[in-house]
Design a protein around this motif. Structure first.
Motif, PDB file in Angstrom:
ATOM      1  N   ALA A   1       0.853  -1.186   0.000  1.00 41.29           N
ATOM      2  CA  ALA A   1       0.000   0.000   0.000  1.00 41.29           C
ATOM      3  C   ALA A   1       0.889   1.236   0.000  1.00 41.29           C
ATOM      4  N   ALA A   2       0.556   2.202  -0.846  1.00 45.54           N
ATOM      5  CA  ALA A   2       1.218   3.511  -0.824  1.00 45.54           C
ATOM      6  C   ALA A   2       0.256   4.467  -0.141  1.00 45.54           C
ATOM      7  N   MET A   3       0.617   4.946   1.039  1.00 44.61           N
ATOM      8  CA  MET A   3      -0.316   5.772   1.815  1.00 44.61           C
ATOM      9  C   MET A   3       0.427   6.731   2.725  1.00 44.61           C
ATOM     10  N   GLU A   4      -0.348   7.648   3.290  1.00 43.41           N
ATOM     11  CA  GLU A   4       0.223   8.593   4.241  1.00 43.41           C
ATOM     12  C   GLU A   4       0.593   7.854   5.526  1.00 43.41           C
ATOM     13  N   ARG A   5       1.626   8.351   6.172  1.00 47.02           N
ATOM     14  CA  ARG A   5       2.090   7.691   7.399  1.00 47.02           C
ATOM     15  C   ARG A   5       1.038   7.745   8.500  1.00 47.02           C
ATOM     16  N   SER A   6       0.195   8.764   8.499  1.00 46.26           N
ATOM     17  CA  SER A   6      -0.848   8.870   9.521  1.00 46.26           C
ATOM     18  C   SER A   6      -1.859   7.732   9.391  1.00 46.26           C
ATOM     19  N   LEU A   7      -2.176   7.341   8.142  1.00 45.47           N
ATOM     20  CA  LEU A   7      -3.086   6.219   7.939  1.00 45.47           C
ATOM     21  C   LEU A   7      -2.417   4.918   8.373  1.00 45.47           C
ATOM     22  N   ALA A   8      -1.140   4.756   8.035  1.00 44.94           N
ATOM     23  CA  ALA A   8      -0.407   3.556   8.451  1.00 44.94           C
ATOM     24  C   ALA A   8      -0.389   3.449   9.973  1.00 44.94           C
ATOM     25  N   LYS A   9      -0.252   4.581  10.642  1.00 42.52           N
ATOM     26  CA  LYS A   9      -0.235   4.593  12.106  1.00 42.52           C
ATOM     27  C   LYS A   9      -1.591   4.172  12.657  1.00 42.52           C
ATOM     28  N   SER A  10      -2.671   4.653  12.030  1.00 46.08           N
ATOM     29  CA  SER A  10      -4.015   4.272  12.467  1.00 46.08           C
ATOM     30  C   SER A  10      -4.257   2.789  12.258  1.00 46.08           C
ATOM     31  N   LEU A  11      -3.823   2.267  11.112  1.00 47.02           N
ATOM     32  CA  LEU A  11      -3.990   0.842  10.829  1.00 47.02           C
ATOM     33  C   LEU A  11      -3.182  -0.013  11.794  1.00 47.02           C
ATOM     34  N   ASP A  12      -2.010   0.482  12.194  1.00 42.96           N
ATOM     35  CA  ASP A  12      -1.193  -0.240  13.162  1.00 42.96           C
ATOM     36  C   ASP A  12      -1.935  -0.391  14.486  1.00 42.96           C
ATOM     37  N   LYS A  13      -2.712   0.619  14.858  1.00 40.62           N
ATOM     38  CA  LYS A  13      -3.492   0.547  16.090  1.00 40.62           C
ATOM     39  C   LYS A  13      -4.567  -0.526  16.009  1.00 40.62           C
ATOM     40  N   MET A  14      -4.974  -0.869  14.789  1.00 37.07           N
ATOM     41  CA  MET A  14      -5.998  -1.893  14.601  1.00 37.07           C
ATOM     42  C   MET A  14      -5.390  -3.275  14.418  1.00 37.07           C
ATOM     43  N   GLY A  15      -4.054  -3.367  14.426  1.00 37.26           N
ATOM     44  CA  GLY A  15      -3.397  -4.657  14.280  1.00 37.26           C
ATOM     45  C   GLY A  15      -2.648  -4.834  12.981  1.00 37.26           C
ATOM     46  N   PHE A  16      -2.867  -3.927  12.022  1.00 43.03           N
ATOM     47  CA  PHE A  16      -2.199  -4.026  10.730  1.00 43.03           C
ATOM     48  C   PHE A  16      -0.862  -3.294  10.792  1.00 43.03           C
ATOM     49  N   ARG A  17       0.205  -4.050  11.003  1.00 40.26           N
ATOM     50  CA  ARG A  17       1.527  -3.428  11.134  1.00 40.26           C
ATOM     51  C   ARG A  17       2.170  -3.308   9.753  1.00 40.26           C
ATOM     52  N   PHE A  18       1.935  -2.172   9.109  1.00 37.97           N
ATOM     53  CA  PHE A  18       2.527  -1.909   7.801  1.00 37.97           C
ATOM     54  C   PHE A  18       3.970  -1.443   7.985  1.00 37.97           C
ATOM     55  N   VAL A  19       4.874  -2.075   7.263  1.00 40.98           N
ATOM     56  CA  VAL A  19       6.304  -1.780   7.360  1.00 40.98           C
ATOM     57  C   VAL A  19       6.730  -0.998   6.118  1.00 40.98           C
ATOM     58  N   PRO A  20       7.410   0.146   6.293  1.00 46.31           N
ATOM     59  CA  PRO A  20       7.854   0.908   5.114  1.00 46.31           C
ATOM     60  C   PRO A  20       8.899   0.134   4.319  1.00 46.31           C
ATOM     61  N   ILE A  21       8.764   0.152   2.991  1.00 42.43           N
ATOM     62  CA  ILE A  21       9.729  -0.537   2.130  1.00 42.43           C
ATOM     63  C   ILE A  21      10.415   0.437   1.169  1.00 42.43           C
ATOM     64  N   GLY A  22      10.179   1.721   1.379  1.00 42.71           N
ATOM     65  CA  GLY A  22      10.799   2.734   0.533  1.00 42.71           C
ATOM     66  C   GLY A  22      10.630   4.103   1.150  1.00 42.71           C
ATOM     67  N   PRO A  23      11.287   5.120   0.581  1.00 44.59           N
ATOM     68  CA  PRO A  23      11.200   6.472   1.121  1.00 44.59           C
ATOM     69  C   PRO A  23       9.877   7.150   0.770  1.00 44.59           C
ATOM     70  N   GLN A  24       9.559   8.164   1.519  1.00 44.89           N
ATOM     71  CA  GLN A  24       8.356   8.951   1.252  1.00 44.89           C
ATOM     72  C   GLN A  24       8.519   9.730  -0.047  1.00 44.89           C
ATOM     73  N   THR A  25       7.428   9.844  -0.790  1.00 47.05           N
ATOM     74  CA  THR A  25       7.458  10.601  -2.031  1.00 47.05           C
ATOM     75  C   THR A  25       6.182  11.415  -2.146  1.00 47.05           C
ATOM     76  N   ASP A  26       6.137  12.342  -3.084  1.00 46.93           N
ATOM     77  CA  ASP A  26       4.961  13.185  -3.259  1.00 46.93           C
ATOM     78  C   ASP A  26       4.107  12.642  -4.393  1.00 46.93           C
ATOM     79  N   TYR A  27       2.928  12.145  -4.060  1.00 51.41           N
ATOM     80  CA  TYR A  27       1.985  11.650  -5.062  1.00 51.41           C
ATOM     81  C   TYR A  27       0.594  12.038  -4.585  1.00 51.41           C
ATOM     82  N   TYR A  28       0.111  13.189  -5.031  1.00 51.49           N
ATOM     83  CA  TYR A  28      -1.109  13.795  -4.495  1.00 51.49           C
ATOM     84  C   TYR A  28      -1.004  13.916  -2.974  1.00 51.49           C
ATOM     85  N   GLY A  29       0.159  14.368  -2.528  1.00 53.98           N
ATOM     86  CA  GLY A  29       0.458  14.444  -1.114  1.00 53.98           C
ATOM     87  C   GLY A  29       1.548  13.457  -0.756  1.00 53.98           C
ATOM     88  N   PRO A  30       2.099  13.558   0.449  1.00 55.33           N
ATOM     89  CA  PRO A  30       3.203  12.673   0.855  1.00 55.33           C
ATOM     90  C   PRO A  30       2.723  11.250   1.125  1.00 55.33           C
TER      91      PRO A  30
END
Length: 270
Positions: free
Chosen positions: A189-218
């Motif tokens: 998933a390519a998403m904002e870090r804030s969404l990844a943080k919210s999903l982590d609270k629900m049990g979905f531990r998304f691990v970054p596999i690349g640097p942040q980039t600008d695509y309709y936002g960071p």
């Protein structure tokens, strides 16, 4: 009221929504037209991510829709209110995130048949509870204060000030069940870090596999291992673990979940 809902055929956590899916290859289905209309409404008219002139029929779609499994959430009166797709492209087509994100040199992608990308996740504006809710339906309150333990059966009712993103959870559960039945272990998933943080609270531990980039936002490219998700849920939230895996939820697990959520609310108010 809770006991009545437990004994009914409605879903214990999302009793006022039903979910449908459309497999890849049926691109002319009525369900897909409703999904494309909702995506047009959010991506083109509301957020202006995509130009309206490219979709004169009011249906937002792209080359990845034909190799995707689509999931949609509907109200009990059959209004579509949320959608997401799981993209599994053939070997001659990249995943959507690869078109605008780079990955770390030491990251080794798993076999393509075991992975899919979460894409085009949106919730209709009318079903984002408050101003400040994300496009994906995660409330600001949950992003700041919520966690998996705060998600319990009571919040599946009509109460509209709850802080758990139940509609989003329902869509993820449908994807999860489909993935487990079809040998898909990893989600990108390519998403904002804030969404990844919210999903982590629900049990979905998304691990970054690349640097942040600008695509309709960071946005940052992430991956989640569904085996790890399943193990984590069984350790941290047996209620959600059973709900995700379509297992019977014991009454004692429901009661413990509700009691734990109650004490968390008490602590927050102190």
């Amino acid at each position: 009221m809770l006991i009545k809902r437990l004994l009914s055929k409605r879903d214990i956590l999302v009793p006022y929504f039903n979910f449908r899916k459309e497999l890849s290859g049926n691109i002319e289905s009525t369900l897909l037209k409703e999904i494309f209309q909702l995506r047009y409404e959010v991506y083109c008219l509301e957020c202006h991510f995509l130009p309206t002139e490219e979709f004169k029929d009011g249906l937002e779609s792209d080359e990845f829709d034909e190799c995707s499994t689509h999931f949609a959430a509907f109200t009990m009166d059959n209004q579509i209110v949320g959608t997401v797709r799981l993209v599994q492209p053939s070997s001659d087509l990249n995943y959507p995130f690869e078109g605008h994100c780079s990955i770390f040199e030491d990251y080794v992608m798993p076999a393509r048949e075991t992975a899919g990308e979460i894409s085009r996740l949106v919730v209709r504006k009318s079903h984002r509870r408050r101003r400040g809710d994300s496009m994906e339906g995660v409330s600001q309150d949950f992003r700041e204060k919520g966690n998996a333990a705060s998600i319990h059966p009571h919040q599946g009712g009509k109460k509209r000030d709850g802080n758990s993103p139940l509609l989003l959870l329902g869509l993820y559960r449908e994807m999860y069940r489909y993935s487990r039945k079809n040998g898909i272990r990893y989600w990108y998933a390519a998403m904002e870090r804030s969404l990844a943080k919210s999903l982590d609270k629900m049990g979905f531990r998304f691990v970054p596999i690349g640097p942040q980039t600008d695509y309709y936002g960071p946005v940052t490219p992430f991956v989640v291992d569904l085996d790890e998700l399943n193990n984590r849920l069984h350790k941290e939230n047996k209620f959600l673990a059973a709900w995700f895996n379509d297992e019977k939820i014991p009454y004692n697990v429901i009661i413990r979940t509700m009691i734990g959520s109650f004490w968390q609310m008490v602590k927050k108010k102190k």
